[in-house]
Design an enzyme around this catalytic site. Structure first.
Site, mmCIF file in Angstrom:
data_model
loop_
_atom_site.group_PDB
_atom_site.id
_atom_site.type_symbol
_atom_site.label_atom_id
_atom_site.label_comp_id
_atom_site.label_asym_id
_atom_site.label_seq_id
_atom_site.Cartn_x
_atom_site.Cartn_y
_atom_site.Cartn_z
ATOM 1 N N CYS A 2 0.865 -1.166 0.000
ATOM 2 C CA CYS A 2 0.000 0.000 0.000
ATOM 3 C C CYS A 2 0.910 1.227 0.000
ATOM 4 C CB CYS A 2 -0.871 -0.004 1.236
ATOM 5 S SG CYS A 2 -1.665 -1.585 1.522
ATOM 6 N N ARG A 27 1.194 1.461 -5.924
ATOM 7 C CA ARG A 27 1.421 0.506 -4.834
ATOM 8 C C ARG A 27 0.139 -0.176 -4.387
ATOM 9 N NH1 ARG A 27 6.361 0.607 -1.664
ATOM 10 N NH2 ARG A 27 5.125 -0.666 -0.271
ATOM 11 N N TRP A 74 -3.897 -1.792 -0.970
ATOM 12 C CA TRP A 74 -3.981 -3.028 -1.757
ATOM 13 C C TRP A 74 -4.378 -4.091 -0.746
ATOM 14 C CZ3 TRP A 74 -1.870 -7.943 -1.996
ATOM 15 C CH2 TRP A 74 -1.946 -8.603 -3.226
ATOM 16 N N ASN A 100 1.261 0.012 6.322
ATOM 17 C CA ASN A 100 1.626 -0.914 5.239
ATOM 18 C C ASN A 100 2.209 -2.156 5.882
ATOM 19 O OD1 ASN A 100 0.999 0.991 3.376
ATOM 20 N ND2 ASN A 100 3.085 1.367 2.690
ATOM 21 N N GLY A 101 1.939 -3.322 5.285
ATOM 22 C CA GLY A 101 2.498 -4.562 5.818
ATOM 23 C C GLY A 101 1.404 -5.460 6.346
ATOM 24 N N GLU A 488 9.425 -13.051 -20.195
ATOM 25 C CA GLU A 488 9.126 -11.675 -19.802
ATOM 26 C C GLU A 488 8.022 -11.089 -20.687
ATOM 27 O OE1 GLU A 488 9.382 -9.805 -17.433
ATOM 28 O OE2 GLU A 488 9.246 -7.767 -18.173
ATOM 29 N N LYS A 492 4.481 -9.627 -19.393
ATOM 30 C CA LYS A 492 4.049 -8.244 -19.695
ATOM 31 C C LYS A 492 2.633 -8.254 -20.246
ATOM 32 C CE LYS A 492 6.032 -6.319 -18.016
ATOM 33 N NZ LYS A 492 7.130 -6.426 -17.117
ATOM 34 N N GLU A 495 0.042 -9.217 -17.547
ATOM 35 C CA GLU A 495 -0.118 -8.188 -16.510
ATOM 36 C C GLU A 495 -1.051 -7.069 -16.951
ATOM 37 O OE1 GLU A 495 3.845 -7.505 -13.869
ATOM 38 O OE2 GLU A 495 4.124 -7.216 -15.999
ATOM 39 N N HIS A 511 6.404 -31.224 -27.619
ATOM 40 C CA HIS A 511 6.176 -32.136 -26.494
ATOM 41 C C HIS A 511 4.889 -31.802 -25.749
ATOM 42 C CE1 HIS A 511 10.041 -33.955 -27.162
ATOM 43 N NE2 HIS A 511 10.552 -32.731 -27.302
ATOM 44 N N LYS A 608 2.854 -2.617 -7.429
ATOM 45 C CA LYS A 608 4.222 -2.439 -7.928
ATOM 46 C C LYS A 608 5.243 -3.184 -7.072
ATOM 47 C CE LYS A 608 7.350 -0.426 -10.504
ATOM 48 N NZ LYS A 608 7.513 -1.129 -11.794
HETATM 49 C C1 G6P Z 1 5.549 -7.225 -8.546
HETATM 50 C C2 G6P Z 1 5.468 -6.305 -9.735
HETATM 51 C C3 G6P Z 1 6.389 -6.805 -10.838
HETATM 52 C C4 G6P Z 1 7.806 -6.942 -10.301
HETATM 53 C C5 G6P Z 1 7.858 -7.849 -9.074
HETATM 54 C C6 G6P Z 1 9.212 -7.814 -8.404
HETATM 55 O O1 G6P Z 1 5.002 -8.453 -8.870
HETATM 56 O O2 G6P Z 1 4.147 -6.220 -10.208
HETATM 57 O O3 G6P Z 1 6.388 -5.866 -11.884
HETATM 58 O O4 G6P Z 1 8.622 -7.475 -11.293
HETATM 59 O O5 G6P Z 1 6.907 -7.391 -8.120
HETATM 60 O O6 G6P Z 1 9.448 -6.513 -7.935
HETATM 61 P P1 G6P Z 1 10.865 -5.973 -7.516
HETATM 62 O O7 G6P Z 1 10.620 -4.601 -7.004
HETATM 63 O O8 G6P Z 1 11.383 -6.914 -6.471
HETATM 64 O O9 G6P Z 1 11.720 -5.996 -8.737
#
Ligand code: G6P
Length: 613
Positions: A2, A27, A74, A100-101, A488, A492, A495, A511, A608
């Site tokens: 958050c 966040r 969040w 937060n946490g 990746e 993307k 997401e 396979h 994030k």
């Molecule tokens: C979340 C984000 C991703 C990110 C991952 C790791 O899942 O949505 O975009 O790659 O965390 O985050 P970090 O800050 O550890 O790279």
């Protein structure tokens, strides 16, 4: 996950808090709220939904206090609702808290407080905190010096789990108390104004002068001073860190979305990251990591640990590390690594990658590794982040603040710095001819301009996005280093467009997954390694034969007449190609999401930085 903002100063707090929340929505964004103090009374407004919806509440404009705390959430404990939104108040409405946490022992604390006569309105773990503070405050003598901060200290001593909190009280209306453990919190200062934030971009517009709290720290902010306490409640001095990011770097700067802006910032991010390592004589400067030839030669393995996109950066650099150092490299997801008793010891080097430097699983994996005697290197984009405080050595990417939830510029910067680290290890080990190393360095220096070339030629990607945005499923395939890029690219797309996709090694198609290929299924292939062109092309042909429509990202000569959609990217050593081949696929995910009209920067259910397990 958050976002927290706080303000204490001479201006009206509410606009500053809202402004900060808007910058922190990446966040978490399922509810938001604000508490200020006016005439010795806590005014609290909170709501389900985005910060914009909070802004639209009429009463918000009547909040005139010049001290306040705010939060964007969040949800973890309790569904998104205005009751579960922060700030939370104690029963007497004299303390207000944003958090937060996760408080892991909140059930026990609830029972304890219930027995002491307290009741709860929300389903959150957080609501125990203001009530605990109230509990301890009422137990202190009314003339006790520092009664407020002492009560917060006693309350946080009871908490198990992670927290960053900011607390205000109508009984001491000129103070904010903050505390943190395993969740980030910074305090910014400008003249007599003080700003609190879980992430620096929220307050960059006001100040670059930041105090970073350490784990276990508590701080008492009042109009004329800040008193810092360490985890033993001793008063300590802290130094201001001057953050070099400018406020503009945390704005959209004319782009429709942060993600697009950040994709286009990649040439600069990569250039700046290289610039901190390679000097004018093309010598790698990793002076801050004390890694000797004997130590590297003693290594039996390097583990790269991370989550999400950062983990894919690890996959992308495994080949360059193995090729240049001859040390086996394993890449693992932090949430798995931390619980599976990996076979690691002082002969294992651990590299943890985390853009935010706050991802709970990555930090825990790093801490566990240290207990096993491993040396640890953190790669982070945020100065002073938690991971940088835990690791033996930290290397910073210089991507600037990354706001969009979907990571782009941090990813390519991570690969860049890790490629340089692999080169540095090879130099220290003296395991490679100088020419190989020199050529790779030359190629790294050319990367920013090659990324720019890709960013100038996006028509085909935009058109292809229009063709596929209604699809439900698609496939990415690649071999060797291109496989990391498919992982990746697939992430993307998932997401931000919510389209299901899978990434496969091209050779694995036969396979199993090929059973899913039928008319009009989309398969996206990446081909950047000359040695593997023929094999990769055969795999593409196999899916075309079964009716698939294809897109190929390549820097090899491939016949346009047989394969209709080809995005050509500049030639580069295959060990570095992940930095280039991902760019069109970041753009593809972006434009598919745009076609679908989705909120690209704030995709549903994601945050994030994931500061909880
Ligand atoms: C979340 C984000 C991703 C990110 C991952 C790791 O899942 O949505 O975009 O790659 O965390 O985050 P970090 O800050 O550890 O790279």
């Amino acid at each position: 996950m958050c976002g927290i903002v706080g303000y204490l100063g001479s201006s009206k707090a509410c606009p500053i808090l809202i402004n900060g929340l808007l910058k922190l929505e990446y966040r978490g964004y399922d509810s938001a709220g604000i508490s200020t103090i006016e005439n010795n009374k806590i005014m609290c407004i909170k709501n389900k939904g985005r910060v914009k919806e909070l802004q639209n509440i009429e009463e918000i404009n009547s909040l005139n206090g010049s001290i306040g705390i705010a939060h964007t959430r969040w949800a973890t404990h309790g569904k998104p609702s205005s009751i579960n939104a922060h700030p939370h108040l104690d029963n007497s409405k004299t303390f207000s808290v944003v958090h937060n946490g996760i408080i892991e022992n909140h059930r026990e604390l609830r029972t304890f407080l219930n027995n002491a006569g307290y009741t709860f309105l929300s389903e959150t773990d957080t609501e125990v905190i203001p009530n605990l503070i109230h509990y301890y405050y009422s137990k202190e003598a009314s003339n006790e010096a520092n009664r407020f901060v002492k009560s917060v200290k006693k309350a946080v001593q009871d908490l198990k789990g992670s927290y960053a909190i900011a607390v205000i009280s109508s009984l001491e209306p000129d103070k904010i108390i903050v505390a943190r453990k395993d969740s980030p919190l910074v305090i910014g200062v400008k003249n007599n104004d003080k700003y609190i934030a879980s992430d620096i971009p929220a307050i960059l517009e006001y100040t670059n002068n930041i105090y970073i709290l350490d784990d276990g720290d508590i701080a008492e902010l009042s109009s004329n001073q800040i008193t810092f306490y360490d985890k033993n409640f001793n008063v300590v001095n802290k130094n201001i860190e001057v953050i070099t990011w400018d406020a503009k770097s945390a704005c959209k700067n004319g782009y429709e979305d942060y993600m697009l802006k950040e994709i286009y910032e990649q040439p600069t991010a990569i250039r700046e990251t290289i610039g901190t390592i390679l000097d004018d004589c093309k010598k790698c400067n990793f002076g801050n990591i004390n890694i000797t030839k004997d130590y590297l030669a003693s290594l039996s393995r390097i583990y790269i640990i991370a989550c999400g996109t950062a983990m894919h950066a690890g996959l992308a650099v495994k080949p360059i590390f193995e090729r240049l150092t001859s040390i086996p490299v394993e890449v693992d997801v932090a949430s798995e690594f931390r619980y599976r008793n990996p076979l690691i010891d002082e002969h294992t080097l651990i590299i943890c990658i985390s853009q935010s430097g706050e991802t709970a699983d990555t930090i825990a994996a790093l801490k566990n590794s240290k207990l096993c005697g491993c040396k640890t290197i953190a790669i982070s984009n945020v100065i002073g982040s938690s991971i940088s405080r835990e690791a033996d050595f930290t290397l910073y990417t210089h991507a600037g603040p990354e706001i969009a939830v979907a990571s782009t510029k941090a990813y390519t910067s991570q690969i860049t710095i890790l490629a340089l680290l692999a080169i540095y290890f090879a130099e220290v080990l003296e395991r490679h001819e100088d020419t190989i190393i020199q050529n790779l360095k030359e190629e790294i220096l050319e990367l920013p301009s090659k990324v720019s070339i890709i960013l100038e030629n996006t028509d085909l990607i935009k058109e292809f996005a229009k063709k596929i945005y209604k699809e439900k499923d698609l496939f990415f395939i690649g071999r060797s280093v291109d496989y990391a890029t498919t992982m990746e690219a697939s992430l993307k797309l998932k997401e931000i467009s919510y389209i299901h996709s899978d990434a496969y090694q091209s050779g694995e198609l036969k396979h199993g997954p090929i059973a899913l290929i039928e008319d009009d299924v989309t398969v996206i292939g990446i081909i950047t390694d000359k040695r593997l062109v023929d094999k990769s092309i055969s795999n593409i042909q196999e899916v075309i034969t079964r009716g698939a429509k294809t897109l190929i990202i390549t820097n090899q000569e491939i016949n346009n007449e047989i394969f209709p959609n080809i995005v050509h990217i500049p030639k580069v050593n295959p060990l570095l190609s992940p930095i280039l081949s991902i760019i069109p696929l970041q753009l593809l995910a972006y434009y598919v999401s745009k076609e679908k009209g989705l909120d690209i920067d704030k995709p549903r259910n994601l945050a994030k930085s994931v500061t909880v397990e």
